[in-house]
Design a protein around this motif. Structure first.
Motif, short mmCIF file in Angstrom:
data_model
loop_
_atom_site.label_atom_id
_atom_site.label_comp_id
_atom_site.label_asym_id
_atom_site.label_seq_id
_atom_site.Cartn_x
_atom_site.Cartn_y
_atom_site.Cartn_z
N PRO A 54 5.66 -23.71 5.33
CA PRO A 54 5.09 -24.50 3.99
C PRO A 54 3.74 -24.02 3.63
CG PRO A 54 5.19 -25.78 6.10
CD PRO A 54 5.71 -24.39 6.53
N ASN A 55 3.02 -23.41 4.54
CA ASN A 55 1.55 -23.06 4.07
C ASN A 55 1.20 -21.66 3.60
OD1 ASN A 55 0.63 -25.34 5.45
ND2 ASN A 55 0.44 -24.36 7.45
N GLY A 56 2.45 -20.89 3.46
CA GLY A 56 2.60 -19.78 2.60
C GLY A 56 2.45 -18.42 3.66
N PHE A 57 2.44 -17.35 2.98
CA PHE A 57 2.08 -16.12 3.77
C PHE A 57 1.53 -15.09 3.27
CE2 PHE A 57 6.20 -15.25 1.65
CZ PHE A 57 6.11 -14.30 1.15
N PHE A 58 1.03 -14.05 4.21
CA PHE A 58 0.24 -12.74 3.56
C PHE A 58 1.05 -11.75 4.52
CE2 PHE A 58 -2.43 -9.22 4.68
CZ PHE A 58 -2.95 -9.19 3.45
N LEU A 59 1.72 -10.95 3.60
CA LEU A 59 2.46 -9.66 3.99
C LEU A 59 2.04 -8.61 3.51
CD1 LEU A 59 5.28 -8.56 5.36
CD2 LEU A 59 6.27 -8.98 3.22
N MET A 60 1.84 -7.58 4.38
CA MET A 60 1.38 -6.18 4.07
C MET A 60 2.59 -5.38 4.36
SD MET A 60 0.52 -2.96 4.73
CE MET A 60 0.29 -2.51 6.21
N VAL A 61 2.79 -4.58 3.20
CA VAL A 61 4.06 -3.57 3.14
C VAL A 61 3.36 -2.05 2.90
CG1 VAL A 61 6.35 -2.71 2.26
CG2 VAL A 61 5.62 -5.24 2.52
N GLU A 62 3.72 -1.07 3.89
CA GLU A 62 3.06 0.12 3.55
C GLU A 62 4.30 1.38 3.24
OE1 GLU A 62 1.50 2.75 6.57
OE2 GLU A 62 0.06 3.87 5.19
N GLY A 63 4.19 1.91 2.28
CA GLY A 63 5.05 3.22 2.10
C GLY A 63 4.36 4.41 2.54
N SER A 64 4.12 4.55 4.00
CA SER A 64 3.28 5.42 4.75
C SER A 64 3.60 6.84 4.16
CB SER A 64 3.59 4.98 5.97
OG SER A 64 3.96 3.90 6.31
N GLN A 65 4.45 7.16 4.02
CA GLN A 65 5.14 8.64 4.16
C GLN A 65 4.58 9.47 2.73
OE1 GLN A 65 8.00 10.35 6.23
NE2 GLN A 65 7.94 8.34 7.62
N ILE B 107 0.69 -1.14 0.01
CA ILE B 107 -0.08 -0.16 0.06
C ILE B 107 0.77 1.16 -0.18
CG2 ILE B 107 -1.88 1.32 1.28
CD1 ILE B 107 -2.80 -1.35 2.48
N GLY B 108 0.70 2.00 -1.08
CA GLY B 108 1.40 3.40 -0.88
C GLY B 108 0.45 4.43 -0.49
N ALA C 265 7.87 8.20 -2.80
CA ALA C 265 7.51 7.04 -3.81
C ALA C 265 8.81 6.27 -4.32
CB ALA C 265 6.70 7.91 -4.90
N LEU C 266 9.70 6.97 -4.76
CA LEU C 266 10.94 6.22 -5.14
C LEU C 266 11.47 5.08 -4.31
CD1 LEU C 266 12.65 9.23 -6.96
CD2 LEU C 266 11.43 7.57 -8.01
N ASP C 267 11.29 5.41 -2.97
CA ASP C 267 11.65 4.43 -2.00
C ASP C 267 10.75 3.34 -1.92
OD1 ASP C 267 12.96 3.53 0.47
OD2 ASP C 267 11.11 4.09 1.42
N PHE C 268 9.60 3.69 -2.23
CA PHE C 268 8.53 2.44 -2.23
C PHE C 268 8.82 1.69 -3.59
CE2 PHE C 268 3.96 1.21 -2.94
CZ PHE C 268 3.79 0.46 -1.51
N ASP C 269 9.03 2.28 -4.68
CA ASP C 269 9.26 1.78 -5.92
C ASP C 269 10.38 0.77 -5.87
OD1 ASP C 269 8.38 1.09 -8.82
OD2 ASP C 269 10.56 1.96 -8.94
N LYS C 270 11.46 1.16 -5.01
CA LYS C 270 12.57 0.23 -5.22
C LYS C 270 12.08 -1.01 -4.54
CE LYS C 270 16.15 3.72 -5.03
NZ LYS C 270 16.67 4.79 -4.11
#
Ligand code: MG
Ligand code: ZN
Length: 402
Positions: free
Chosen positions: A282-293, A79-80, A310-315
């Motif tokens: 082994p069952n997999g994962f759910f990960l949420m990553v936020e570019g908060s700023q 999420i950006g 936005a560029l930090d998030f894009d990297k």
């Protein structure tokens, strides 16, 4: 006669507008005695600002796994915050016309309104993604009536997947909070911190140590986290050294610094650490990553702040897509909760990586925001739909029922 007066007034207005912008615009100056069509007439009081990236980075071509209809084991949801189309194009221009996000093979658009407002805040926006319900602005993991709704992260955890969250704000801030907490207001960060103990989330990394150390009634939840088996660490070096088990990683007392204040590659390092731990399940994962700023740059009406974030998030997007391409069982979904600032792009030069922009609000705007997807089942995210449909789609792809 009236038409001549209108043309004369328009001519006067256009020539004033051109004079006002000549200094900052890099479009060729128009001939003074020949009124040319201007694609943009500058209203009074608007502030046009130039911004650019210090250095452009390379963008690799990343090919998605061949079989888009394969089974999804892992979802990485990025999420950006406040990252509308103009924020993305401003960043793309600053990076000389290219971004990692362009590797996403499918795009869509979401309607972001809240249950009680045309313009959403981040709490209602993230609750729509996490719980599949439109709710009121400020609501954290509760519906429009204030009733708690189980989040996709909680459901994933119950179903035996590994779960994680990474943010450049405090981890108790509205966006990540909505995936794990159930509170009537986003302001209740101490109560939100306490809600982390009600789940078995495997990894969370971000700011906000203070809300755990001094939670409701000055209770020190860092002790509770340790007792629950978490490795509780409070600097990036120790965070990245963790390679397995449960991790509560704090990178700031409250909010992390801006990129311009030296945050460095905190988001990238944290995301890598989280993926390395979570992928062992082994069952997999759910990960949420936020570019908060990205959102905070918009609130500040500071285009440089928006672009740097936005560029930090894009990297990070580039690294996540590379993982998904290699892994072959991962779906990556990238979107925003809303646009921030009513950002508009009024000039620019792609080869110089410069962009001229203006904001129309210090708050959020109502416009639809883009969704980008990559990997297995990525084709399910095309079209125009509600923000709550992101939840519906992810739930169905993981085979979960409400
Ligand atoms: Mg946020
Ligand atoms: Zn905001």
């Amino acid at each position: 006669m009236r038409i001549f007066i209108f043309i004369f007034i328009s001519f006067l207005f256009l020539s004033t507008a051109c004079k006002n912008t000549e200094k900052t615009s890099n479009q060729p100056a128009e001939k003074p005695n020949k009124p040319a069509f201007s694609p943009y007439i500058q209203p009074s009081g608007i502030k046009r600002q130039w911004a650019q990236s210090a250095t452009a980075y390379d963008v690799k071509k990343i090919l998605p796994p061949a079989n888009v209809s394969g089974k999804v084991k892992n979802i990485i949801f990025l999420i950006g915050d406040g990252m509308g189309l103009t924020q993305i194009y401003a960043a793309m221009t600053a990076n000389k016309g290219k971004l990692n996000i362009e590797n996403c093979t499918y795009t869509g658009l979401i309607k972001t309104y809240a249950s009680d407002a045309y313009i959403t805040d981040s709490a209602a926006g993230a609750t729509a993604f996490a719980c599949g319900t439109k709710t009121y602005n400020g609501a954290i993991g509760v519906d429009a009536q204030g009733n708690p709704v189980k989040t996709i992260l909680e459901i994933a955890e119950e179903k035996g997947l590994a779960t994680g969250m990474v943010a450049t704000s405090s981890i108790t801030h509205a966006t990540p909070a909505s995936f794990i907490a159930h509170q009537k207001s986003r302001k209740m960060e101490e109560e939100i911190a306490a809600d982390f103990l009600n789940t078995d989330i495997d990894v969370f990394i971000g700011g906000g140590k203070q809300f755990f150390e001094h939670s409701v009634g000055d209770k020190n939840l860092l002790i509770d986290l340790k007792n629950k088996g978490y490795q509780v660490v409070d600097n990036l070096k120790d965070i990245t050294a963790v390679t397995k088990g449960k991790l509560a990683g704090f990178t700031a007392e409250v909010q992390n610094p801006k990129m311009s204040e030296g945050r460095g590659d905190m988001l990238s390092q944290s995301t890598k650490t989280a993926i390395n731990i979570l992928k062992q399940n082994p069952n997999g994962f759910f990960l949420m990553v936020e570019g908060s700023q990205i959102d905070w740059g918009g609130h500040d009406n500071n285009p440089q702040y928006v672009i740097d974030e936005a560029l930090d998030f894009d990297k990070v997007i580039g690294e996540v897509l590379e993982f998904a391409a290699k892994d072959g069982e991962t779906l990556v979904v990238i979107t925003a909760d809303h646009e921030t600032g009513g950002l508009t792009l009024l000039g620019g030069n792609i080869s110089e990586g410069k962009v001229e922009s203006a904001f129309s609000t210090g708050g959020h705007s109502a416009v639809m925001v883009p969704v980008y997807s990559f990997g297995v089942q990525a084709d399910k995210f095309t079209g125009i739909y509600e923000n709550t449909a992101i939840y519906d789609k992810m739930m169905s792809i993981l085979g979960f029922k409400k």
